[in-house]
Each structure stands twice: as C-alpha cells, then as structure tokens.
Design an enzyme around this catalytic site. Structure first.
Site, PDB file in Angstrom:
ATOM      1  N   ARG A 135       0.912  -1.220  -0.042  1.00 65.55           N
ATOM      2  CA  ARG A 135       0.044  -0.027  -0.036  1.00 65.55           C
ATOM      3  C   ARG A 135       0.989   1.361  -0.272  1.00 65.55           C
ATOM      4  O   ARG A 135       1.973   1.252   0.684  1.00 65.55           O
ATOM      5  CB  ARG A 135      -0.937   0.036   1.167  1.00 65.55           C
ATOM      6  CG  ARG A 135      -1.899   1.014   1.399  1.00 65.55           C
ATOM      7  CD  ARG A 135      -2.845   1.048   0.414  1.00 65.55           C
ATOM      8  NE  ARG A 135      -4.131   1.939   0.739  1.00 65.55           N
ATOM      9  CZ  ARG A 135      -5.231   2.225  -0.054  1.00 65.55           C
ATOM     10  NH1 ARG A 135      -4.962   1.741  -1.393  1.00 65.55           N
ATOM     11  NH2 ARG A 135      -6.044   2.884   0.255  1.00 65.55           N
ATOM     12  N   THR A 409      -9.423   0.235 -10.288  1.00 67.46           N
ATOM     13  CA  THR A 409      -8.657  -0.725  -9.558  1.00 67.46           C
ATOM     14  C   THR A 409      -8.458  -2.078 -10.276  1.00 67.46           C
ATOM     15  O   THR A 409      -9.464  -2.017 -11.286  1.00 67.46           O
ATOM     16  CB  THR A 409      -9.210  -1.064  -8.200  1.00 67.46           C
ATOM     17  OG1 THR A 409      -9.162   0.131  -7.300  1.00 67.46           O
ATOM     18  CG2 THR A 409      -8.005  -2.236  -7.330  1.00 67.46           C
ATOM     19  N   ASP A 451      -7.641   8.500  -0.220  1.00 61.89           N
ATOM     20  CA  ASP A 451      -8.306   7.175   0.800  1.00 61.89           C
ATOM     21  C   ASP A 451      -8.370   7.668   2.241  1.00 61.89           C
ATOM     22  O   ASP A 451      -8.971   6.989   2.942  1.00 61.89           O
ATOM     23  CB  ASP A 451      -7.712   5.978   0.169  1.00 61.89           C
ATOM     24  CG  ASP A 451      -8.288   5.300  -0.713  1.00 61.89           C
ATOM     25  OD1 ASP A 451      -9.522   5.721  -1.283  1.00 61.89           O
ATOM     26  OD2 ASP A 451      -7.996   4.144  -1.260  1.00 61.89           O
ATOM     27  N   GLY A 502     -13.696   0.261  -5.130  1.00 62.42           N
ATOM     28  CA  GLY A 502     -13.594   1.126  -4.124  1.00 62.42           C
ATOM     29  C   GLY A 502     -14.351   0.437  -2.944  1.00 62.42           C
ATOM     30  O   GLY A 502     -14.239  -0.873  -2.658  1.00 62.42           O
TER      31      GLY A 502
HETATM   32  O1  DON Z   1      -7.815   1.031  -1.823  1.00 58.42           O
HETATM   33  C1  DON Z   1      -9.007   1.145  -1.952  1.00 58.42           C
HETATM   34  O2  DON Z   1      -9.983   0.783  -1.346  1.00 58.42           O
HETATM   35  C2  DON Z   1      -9.419   2.331  -3.300  1.00 58.42           C
HETATM   36  N1  DON Z   1      -8.316   3.357  -3.472  1.00 58.42           N
HETATM   37  C3  DON Z   1      -9.793   1.460  -4.405  1.00 58.42           C
HETATM   38  C4  DON Z   1     -10.181   2.113  -5.427  1.00 58.42           C
HETATM   39  C5  DON Z   1     -10.917   1.211  -6.480  1.00 58.42           C
HETATM   40  O3  DON Z   1     -11.249  -0.052  -6.218  1.00 58.42           O
HETATM   41  C6  DON Z   1     -11.652   1.885  -7.351  1.00 58.42           C
HETATM   42  N2  DON Z   1     -12.155   1.018  -8.271  1.00 58.42           N
HETATM   43  N3  DON Z   1     -12.830   0.684  -9.257  1.00 58.42           N
END
Ligand code: DON
Length: 601
Positions: A135, A409, A451, A502
């Site tokens: 991360r 993502t 985030d 997300g």
């Molecule tokens: O780490 C996380 O939870 C977010 N930054 C993920 C973002 C995300 O999955 C966007 N996707 N479709």
C-alpha cells in the site's frame, strides 16, 4: 448444477453478450485447456474469442479450464504473459509478478508502477499464507490538515509514495523461482513493441483523454503526449499502442531491480515531477518506502477457511466479519434473491462498514480490535438486527457518516499446478489515478491520498468522514477496501477472487463467496450474478439492474422494509479461479462487466 443463461441477464442497461457464432476457435491446439466465451451451456470444446475486436469483446464472460496453470486478469496480453511464465517453469508468484508488470502496460487505468496494493499468497506447500502489503504511504511532509473539502483529486499533492515495485520485488524474493529479469522483460517488450488495444482499453483511453481537465490542463500534457493518438483521434479496438518511455523504465527495473525505481532514474524523474506540480514526495520518501509481509486475516465459513488482507486494508476484516454473521444467521434458509436474503446482506454490510469507519486504519498507527473477526461478536451483531426492518444507519452511530469513492482498480488471480495460489488487487485509486504521467518515465501516479479521511472531525451526511483511525500522518498507509481473498479447505486453495470498485469491493467479494460457498453456484454463475452494496453511509442499498433477480417486486418489498433502494448499471469486476480439490482442475473465470481474460493450460 443450476445453469445460468446469458439471456437471463435482462437488466435494461446491461449489454447482452454476443452470440456464439461471433466467436472463432483458435485455441484448439491447447490440449486439455478449454476456453468458453461465456454461455455456460456451450460447455467444453467451445473456444475463445480471438484477438479482441469490437465484435468479439462485447462484455463476454470469459472462462477456461486447465490443469497446470491459470491466470485471470483484466487484459488478454497480461494473462498470456503470466501463462507463459508458468509454462516456462515459474510458479504462481512468478506469474503474478509478471502479470502485475504487464497490466501496468496493457491496462494503464489501474495496472501500475506508480500505485500500490495487496498480494495474498497461499504457497500450497505447507508454508503459511501471507499478505504482501504494498500500500502507498503518506509522504514525510504530509499533515493531518493538508487537504480541504474542495481540494481536487487530480493534483500532485494527492499522490502517495508508490508501493507496487517494492511489493512485487518482495513477493518475488520470498516465493519466486525464476530470475527477476525474466518476469519484468515481457512487459518492457510489450511497451516497446506495442500491443493491440481492445474495446475496453479504447473506451478507457478515450474517456480520460476527453475528460475536461485532461483535454487542456498543463498538468496532464504528459498524459496527452504519451497516451494520445496522433491528431487527437479516438482510439479504436484493433489500434496499436506503443509506450517507449515506459519500456525504458521497465527495462531499467528489469536490469537493476526495484532499487532502480526507488533510487535510480525513475525516482529522480518522479521527484522532478513532484517539484513541477508542488507535490510532496521527495527522494527520501522513495528511498524509505518498504513493502511489508503481514499475517492474513482468517475466518471460517461453512467449513472453509477464508484468507484476506489485514489492515491497512479493511477488506479481510470486513469480509470475514460478514461471513461469520451470515453463517450465524443461516443465510441459506432464504432464496438467494428473496427480500429476506438481500435484507440480511444489506444489514450485515451496514454494520461492518460502521465498524470499518470506527476502528480501521494503518495498524502501525492505530490499534485494531481483534474481536471484529471473532464469531461471537458476529452473533452479537446479529442479535441487534431485525430480519424484517431496515436499521437506520444513523442509529448505529449518528456522528460519523462516510465519504464516496471513485472507480478504478484491478484484480487478478493466479494458480499453478502445484497448488500455489495468488490473489492480487492493486490500484492507482481512481481510474488513471491522479492522471499525472511522470515526465519522460511513462508511468502514471496514484491519487491514493484521497483514501485518507481528509478533514479531521468533519462529517457530513453526504459522505465525508473525519474519524481518527484514518487521518493523515507522515509515513502512514491510507485505509483500503481491497479484498483479494483465497479460500482453502484442508490446507488447499479452492477459490481465488477479488474485484475493483472502492468500497463496493467488499460487497462484491462477499457476494461471490456467498454464491459459491453458501448457494453452490458454479463459478461463472457466481461471478455473473447481480450484486448489491450498502456501506452504512450514504444510507442506501444499491442493486445491480437485473429485472429477473433484482425484480421490481423485490425492490418494492425492500422499500417496504425501510431500505432506500437505488439501481445501478454494474458493480465490480471479479477475475476468479476455482480449484477442484478432487481432480486439481483449475477453472478460470473473467467477469463480463469490464472484460477480462482467462489463460491456462
Ligand atoms: O484501496 C482502495 O480501497 C481504493 N483506493 C480502491 C479504489 C477502487 O477500487 C476504484 N475502483 N474501481
């Protein structure tokens, strides 16, 4: 086994799958491997869509069976890179590392060098499973109050210190068998020689290049130069994308290792990029970045063990907490799409997301209560729940509503013939991250600082959250929802899955686990099935449009129970593998929602 037909997918806004005759059968030479482009009733023997084209990649669910190796990712060339690594004697981690680098080339909206993520590894040889946490971190100069509510999401200062290259190197050092260079060079070649753009990538490129800020903003000039088509034409499926700067960066990483990225020329280019845009990341931030090997979160469900990533992802805890609650509630007594089942899932989500906001953050900075994954705690939560009436989210904790999240993502799954399994989710946070390409280095930077909880103590009902656990601090990792999971039985991996989206990731993964482990759906059916989401705040239950299974009668019944219901077009993109414990057959399934490709043998 119940069969799910594509024609049951009747949500008005969800495109139908193409007809089987649009497919050609180039993979007959692949021995035992079988690729079925969706349509489960066209079982083994029917083979894959060929080179993606507008006609052949229309939201098909792509699946394949194999015995010795399987890779499922968002991109065909990336999956093929991974398959080749296993064919050349590499294990699942070798393949995963190569796929992650390849996706940075072929699926640039989310695949990355400049982002971060979580890799779950089940070695399958008696060694314990681990999570490689790569991360991003807040730069040293970050402060709790550095963002205001109106700060933009595409700036230099929203970039977290990237973790991907260190994470992949750590995974390779710990588990890999092939030389590092062998794993990185295929991606350098893809970038240098170019590759065929498919329908999904063309749409993604056109979307970002046409977005308002990117069209003219100085900050995004490098994105336009690197990813724009000559004469600013639209990208189309079948075009070729060549990325020479990225090829040079990858070649350097291949030859000099991860240190090149953190201390060599790409690092200097990244720091220069930060200076140009008032970003915070310094050479010291890059030099100090470390990926971590962490203990997975473990839970049990119907005799299976479920392994997920620990904080700083909320994914493992939330998924396990939900499964414990759903087992205690005996979810299966209800039909999968009955109002009782959907209500129970929604009430469960409401509670796990409330706990997420209250307690979860980087474990180096906050202490996370162990009881969240204790089945006894799940039973307590269940007792506070009505099976008939929705709880108002405010009643759970009126003081801390949640913020919304953006959309990109990518997840991939890999299993090799010896039973090693890898479940990897990584991200730039939003689609195309900060949209900033490091000048001359060809890679995109994340906007992961988004985030964190931006404004300490400040809450609003539409979605801002100011709880302490996830406030910004130098060196801290921001809370994630990424949920790459591995399910085992008697020590052997039986299912690997994960998704983008997300906060919806958590519910997407819970849904697939429940569909397979509780309702015994086949993997294609489980991945295809319509999804739901509730994240405590905003207080609404979101259902994927599917007029048969999320019918208007169901929506009316849920509303009568007190839920605010919203329909959405689609949620997540699950690339999963199921392993038959008796035969060892690997069944790879790529989601139709955003496209993807299973490659196995
Ligand atoms: O780490 C996380 O939870 C977010 N930054 C993920 C973002 C995300 O999955 C966007 N996707 N479709």
């Amino acid at each position: 086994m119940r069969m799910h037909r594509a024609s049951q997918w009747v949500g008005s806004t969800v495109p139908r799958s193409p007809r089987p005759l649009q497919y050609v059968f180039p993979a007959l030479a692949m021995g035992t491997a079988v690729v079925c482009c969706l349509m489960p009733w066209l079982q083994p023997g029917i083979l894959s869509a060929q080179e993606p084209s507008a006609a052949s990649s229309v939201n098909a669910l792509h699946q394949m069976r194999g015995q010795q190796g399987m890779v499922v990712s968002a991109s065909r060339p990336a999956s093929e890179v991974g398959r080749k690594v296993i064919q050349d004697g590499g294990n699942a981690v070798d393949a995963a590392v190569s796929v992650a680098f390849a996706l940075a080339v072929t699926w640039p909206e989310a695949g990355n060098l400049g982002g971060g993520g979580f890799m779950m590894v089940h070695p399958g040889d008696g060694r314990p499973a681990v999570c490689v946490d790569y991360r991003e971190t807040a730069p040293r100069a970050a402060t709790k109050t550095m963002f205001g509510p109106r700060d933009g999401r595409h700036t230099h200062k929203i970039v977290g210190v990237p973790g991907t290259v260190r994470g992949l190197a750590l995974a390779q050092q710990k588990f890999g068998t092939l030389p590092w260079k062998r794993l990185v060079m295929p991606s350098a070649r893809l970038a240098a020689e170019g590759f065929t753009v498919d329908r999904h990538l063309a749409g993604s490129l056109n979307g970002v290049l046409r977005s308002r800020g990117v069209r003219s903003g100085e900050r995004f000039a490098e994105l336009r130069r690197v990813y724009g088509k000559p004469n600013a034409e639209n990208w189309r499926a079948g075009d070729r994308l060549v990325l020479p700067d990225l090829a040079a960066t990858l070649t350097q990483i291949a030859e000099e290792g991860a240190d090149a990225f953190y201390r060599g020329r790409p690092a200097a280019q990244l720091v220069a990029e930060m200076r140009r845009g008032d970003g915070l990341i310094t050479a010291a931030d890059l030099d100090e970045y470390q990926a971590r090997v962490r203990e997975p979160i473990r839970g049990s469900f119907r005799g299976y063990q479920v392994l997920g990533p620990p904080p700083p992802s909320s994914g493992g805890i939330c998924v396990v907490q939900a499964l414990h609650l759903l087992e205690a509630a005996n979810l299966k007594q209800y039909d999968r799409y009955s109002q009782e089942a959907v209500h129970l899932l929604a009430e469960t989500s409401r509670r796990i997301f409330c706990d997420r906001a209250r307690h979860l953050g980087d474990p180096d900075f906050v202490s996370v209560p162990a009881r969240l994954t204790d089945p006894e705690y799940a039973r307590e939560l269940l007792q506070q729940m009505s099976r008939k009436r929705a709880t108002a989210s405010e009643a759970l904790a009126p003081d801390i509503p949640l913020a919304g999240e953006s959309e990109s993502t990518t997840h991939f799954s890999v299993v090799d013939g010896a039973g090693m399994a890898v479940s990897n989710t990584y991200t730039l946070e939003a689609s195309w991250g900060s949209r900033i390409v490091v000048k001359g280095a060809g890679f995109l930077l994340n906007n992961e600082m988004g985030d964190f909880n931006w404004v300490p103590g400040e809450t609003n009902r539409r979605g801002r959250i100011g709880t302490k656990a996830n406030l910004i601090a130098p060196g801290k990792r921001m809370l994630s929802s990424q949920s790459p999971v591995i399910v085992t039985r008697e020590g052997r991996a039986v299912l690997v899955a994960g998704s983008p989206g997300g906060r919806t990731i958590i519910n997407t993964v819970i849904g697939v686990l429940v569909n397979t482990l509780e309702y015994q759906m086949s993997l294609p059916e489980a991945v295809d099935a319509p999804r739901m989401h509730h994240q405590w705040f905003p207080d609404q239950l979101t259902l994927e449009a599917d007029s048969q299974r999320h019918s208007s009668e169901l929506v009316t019944a849920l509303k009568a129970m007190g839920h605010t219901v919203r329909l959405r077009r689609q949620q997540g993109s699950v690339h999963a593998i199921q392993i038959d414990p008796d035969t060892g057959t690997l069944h790879g399934v790529a989601d139709r929602r955003r496209g993807g490709h299973a490659a196995g043998f």
